[in-house]
Design a protein around this motif. Structure first.
Motif, PDB file in Angstrom:
ATOM      1  N   LEU A   1      16.059   6.044  40.609  1.00 59.81           N
ATOM      2  CA  LEU A   1      16.769   7.188  41.176  1.00 59.81           C
ATOM      3  C   LEU A   1      18.107   7.377  40.467  1.00 59.81           C
ATOM      4  CD1 LEU A   1      16.176   6.284  44.927  1.00 59.81           C
ATOM      5  CD2 LEU A   1      15.059   8.158  43.679  1.00 59.81           C
ATOM      6  N   PHE A   2      18.571   8.632  40.435  1.00 57.26           N
ATOM      7  CA  PHE A   2      19.836   8.920  39.768  1.00 57.26           C
ATOM      8  C   PHE A   2      20.927   9.268  40.763  1.00 57.26           C
ATOM      9  CE2 PHE A   2      16.605   9.372  36.667  1.00 57.26           C
ATOM     10  CZ  PHE A   2      17.161   8.798  35.536  1.00 57.26           C
TER      11      PHE A   2
ATOM     12  N   GLY B   1      25.136   5.152  36.923  1.00 60.04           N
ATOM     13  CA  GLY B   1      24.645   6.397  37.494  1.00 60.04           C
ATOM     14  C   GLY B   1      23.161   6.402  37.823  1.00 60.04           C
ATOM     15  N   TYR B   2      22.546   5.257  37.889  1.00 61.01           N
ATOM     16  CA  TYR B   2      21.143   5.210  38.306  1.00 61.01           C
ATOM     17  C   TYR B   2      20.813   3.819  38.863  1.00 61.01           C
ATOM     18  CZ  TYR B   2      20.200   2.471  34.124  1.00 61.01           C
ATOM     19  OH  TYR B   2      20.215   1.495  33.179  1.00 61.01           O
ATOM     20  N   VAL B   3      19.663   3.765  39.506  1.00 58.05           N
ATOM     21  CA  VAL B   3      19.133   2.467  39.925  1.00 58.05           C
ATOM     22  C   VAL B   3      17.632   2.510  39.671  1.00 58.05           C
ATOM     23  CG1 VAL B   3      18.915   3.265  42.329  1.00 58.05           C
ATOM     24  CG2 VAL B   3      18.857   0.825  41.841  1.00 58.05           C
ATOM     25  N   ASN B   4      17.092   1.421  39.134  1.00 61.75           N
ATOM     26  CA  ASN B   4      15.637   1.372  38.943  1.00 61.75           C
ATOM     27  C   ASN B   4      15.110  -0.028  39.241  1.00 61.75           C
ATOM     28  OD1 ASN B   4      15.841  -0.279  36.687  1.00 61.75           O
ATOM     29  ND2 ASN B   4      15.903   1.446  35.257  1.00 61.75           N
TER      30      ASN B   4
ATOM     31  N   PHE C   1      22.258   2.868  48.422  1.00 57.94           N
ATOM     32  CA  PHE C   1      23.305   3.872  48.252  1.00 57.94           C
ATOM     33  C   PHE C   1      22.691   5.250  47.966  1.00 57.94           C
ATOM     34  CE2 PHE C   1      26.167   6.423  45.665  1.00 57.94           C
ATOM     35  CZ  PHE C   1      27.287   6.460  46.476  1.00 57.94           C
ATOM     36  N   VAL C   2      21.769   5.297  47.007  1.00 56.90           N
ATOM     37  CA  VAL C   2      21.175   6.583  46.649  1.00 56.90           C
ATOM     38  C   VAL C   2      20.382   7.152  47.826  1.00 56.90           C
ATOM     39  CG1 VAL C   2      19.758   7.800  44.957  1.00 56.90           C
ATOM     40  CG2 VAL C   2      20.983   5.733  44.296  1.00 56.90           C
TER      41      VAL C   2
END
Lengths: 318, 256
Positions: free
Chosen positions: A143-144, A238-241, A74-75
């Motif tokens: 990523l945010f 609001g983020y993925v890591n 998505f990001v």
């Protein structure tokens, strides 16, 4: 009727009734609404795993790979400072995940049993370290998501994803749709062959079915649902890591699905709620909560051979 | 009797495990509407032959011809689609579901899209009818809605046969359908096979010599992976090499 068991119908009726009303009582407590939202998202993830492990017979330890991919994709594909349409991009994310699952599935499904466990684990660990070490994708920090997507359909917008209660209902909708999708597939003609190849793969092949193709399609379906759950989780926080795709994530989901009753699907919801509930309880009781958690799980697995759903069915069926 | 068409044929079919020759240079012809018996002492290569004829085992060399086409390299499920159905020596059924469902898995492929993710599996009359027909054929109609694990051993063997018939084959590869059966049950199967060979081509591997002598139109004797003889029952009976290799000493060995 796609819900064949009485226990299943009773549980789901109670679950959805409570789930629909809960935000009304927690109006001003956005922390709790957020917490329950997370549990619902996890339940989607665990259901998709329960489908693969308990119904298709594919014991994967790399399922979190797709959970993480849902967020990352998505990001990566959205413009940074523009609110995109949630539904359209959800379809994109799931489409790309399906393609990736097709490629990975075509490789891993050449193995079976313990080798399948090992190879799914290895591939998800490769992806984990790839994202962990890549500067382009933010390394360990991830990523945010700067702009929450908007959710209009044909110009009408009902949900505002910045509102925790609205997000909660989006997650609940995901639980409902995942449940229905899996149950409809299991009842279908495709589902008959899936069931047959889990019960007796040798015989199913001797009846003229290419079980590889059936497993591959199931793998893609399960992985795509997991990616959707990952997308929701990333949007909520609001983020993925890379933590999204650790093997602990896959393992915990497996424990939740076994706790709930492997292969029962609705048990996955039950297992997720119970696991998260216990963890929350023990975390607030003691610093050594992991010890209690481990003990509680060992006890439950020993006492409830067919999981919580199996126990309920013993009480309620016939 | 030779007038019947050749349906399935092997040419110099061999299977080697390392240096061991499980099956060596076997050339056989299987005719339409005949029962072809395959006998031989333990380790003669009967099961190896059957496993190659149904595609689960790939030959080391040689070929299998079906309607003139080489098929030995194909996947097992493609064999079934060409009309080559097999039963297993060890009962191999779906024990957790009803007898009808067991056969419905087999018939669904013929009548309904098995990649249909939405249509209910129960809403298809041809699938159900064909499954019921297969159960009728083997005499299991009264067990239709019984869970397969709950029927007797002999009935499970019948179900095993029904599932093969449900795939609508031309050629039946039967691996000891009477194994472990009582006398009466065996008689019922013999009667059934006598009926079936009027419409199907049957390859029968069986230890019950009385049964195989009674049923076979053609009889092949394998010994130690080699092809000893193929002929009518009388020809085989009077062949001295067969007596030497097999018939004289089989009983004790089989029991072991």
């Amino acid at each position: 009727m796609i819900f064949e068991k009485r226990t299943e119908r009773i549980f789901l009726a109670i679950f959805f009734l409570i789930a629909l009303c809960i935000p009304l009582f927690l109006e001003d407590n956005s922390f709790f609404v957020g917490k329950i939202t997370t549990i619902l998202i996890l339940a989607v993830f665990v259901m998709s795993l329960d489908f693969l492990v308990g119904r298709v017979g594919l014991v994967t330890l790399g399922h979190a790979l797709f959970y993480g991919l849902g967020g990352y994709l998505f990001v990566i594909i959205t413009p940074e400072y523009e609110a995109v349409n949630f539904w359209i991009y959800a379809v994109y994310v799931m489409g790309i995940s399906a393609l990736i699952a097709l490629v990975i599935g075509a490789v891993v499904l050449r193995t079976s049993g313990i080798y399948f466990i090992m190879i799914t684990l290895a591939i998800s660990q490769m992806a984990y370290y790839f994202f962990f070490d890549s500067l382009a994708f933010g390394g360990g920090d991830g990523l945010f998501i700067f702009m929450k997507p908007e959710t209009s359909i044909f110009g009408l917008s009902f949900l505002n994803l910045d509102n925790p209660t609205h997000f909660y209902y989006l997650a609940l909708l995901a639980v409902l749709i995942t449940l229905l999708v899996i149950k409809i597939i299991l009842r279908s003609r495709f589902g008959r062959i899936i069931e047959a190849s889990r019960l007796n793969p040798e015989r199913t092949e001797a009846l003229g079915y290419n079980i590889f193709a059936f497993r591959l399609i199931s793998y893609i379906i399960g992985s795509t649902l997991a990616a959707y759950a990952g997308l929701l989780f990333a949007l909520q926080y609001g983020y993925v890591n890379p933590q999204f795709m650790t093997w602990e994530m896959s393992g915990t989901a497996l424990v939740m699905s076994i706790l709930g009753g492997l292969g029962t699907i609705y048990g996955a919801i039950l297992g997720t709620i119970t696991y998260e509930g216990l963890q929350y309880l023990f975390e607030h009781m003691s610093e050594d909560w992991m010890l209690f958690m481990g003990g509680a799980i060992i006890l439950m697995v020993l006492l409830l051979r067919k999981g919580l759903a199996g126990y309920l069915e013993k009480l309620l069926e016939k | 009797m030779m007038a019947n068409n050749i349906l399935l044929e092997t040419e110099s079919l061999s299977k080697h495990w390392g240096g061991i020759k499980a099956l060596d240079d076997i050339s056989l012809q299987f005719h339409d509407r005949q029962l072809h018996g395959v006998v031989g002492p333990n380790g003669a290569g009967k099961s190896t032959l059957l496993n190659m004829l149904c595609g689960t085992l790939k030959p080391t060399s040689g070929c299998i011809l079906h309607q003139g086409e080489r098929i030995e390299g194909m996947k097992p499920w493609k064999f079934v689609r060409r009309g080559i159905g097999r039963s297993f020596q060890k009962t191999n059924i779906y024990t957790d579901v009803t007898c009808l469902e067991n056969c419905a898995v087999a018939t669904q492929r013929r009548f309904a899209g098995s990649f249909n993710l939405f249509a209910s599996r129960h809403a298809n009359k041809p699938v159900r009818d064909a499954a019921e027909k297969a159960l009728h054929q083997v005499g299991l109609a009264d067990r239709m809605n019984t869970i397969a694990a709950e029927i007797s051993y002999g009935e499970q063997r019948q179900l095993e046969l029904a599932m093969v018939l449900a795939t609508d084959p031309c050629i039946l590869l039967l691996d000891e359908p009477m194994a472990g059966m009582g006398h009466e049950e065996s008689l019922r199967i013999i009667e059934l096979l006598n009926e079936l060979k009027k419409t199907y081509s049957i390859v029968l591997v069986e230890h019950d010599m009385d049964a195989i002598f009674e049923l076979s139109d053609q009889l092949t004797v394998l010994d130690n992976g080699t092809h000893l003889i193929t002929g009518t029952v009388d020809e085989v009976r009077n062949e001295p090499r067969v007596k030497e290799a097999y018939l004289g000493k089989d009983d004790d060995e089989e029991a072991a």
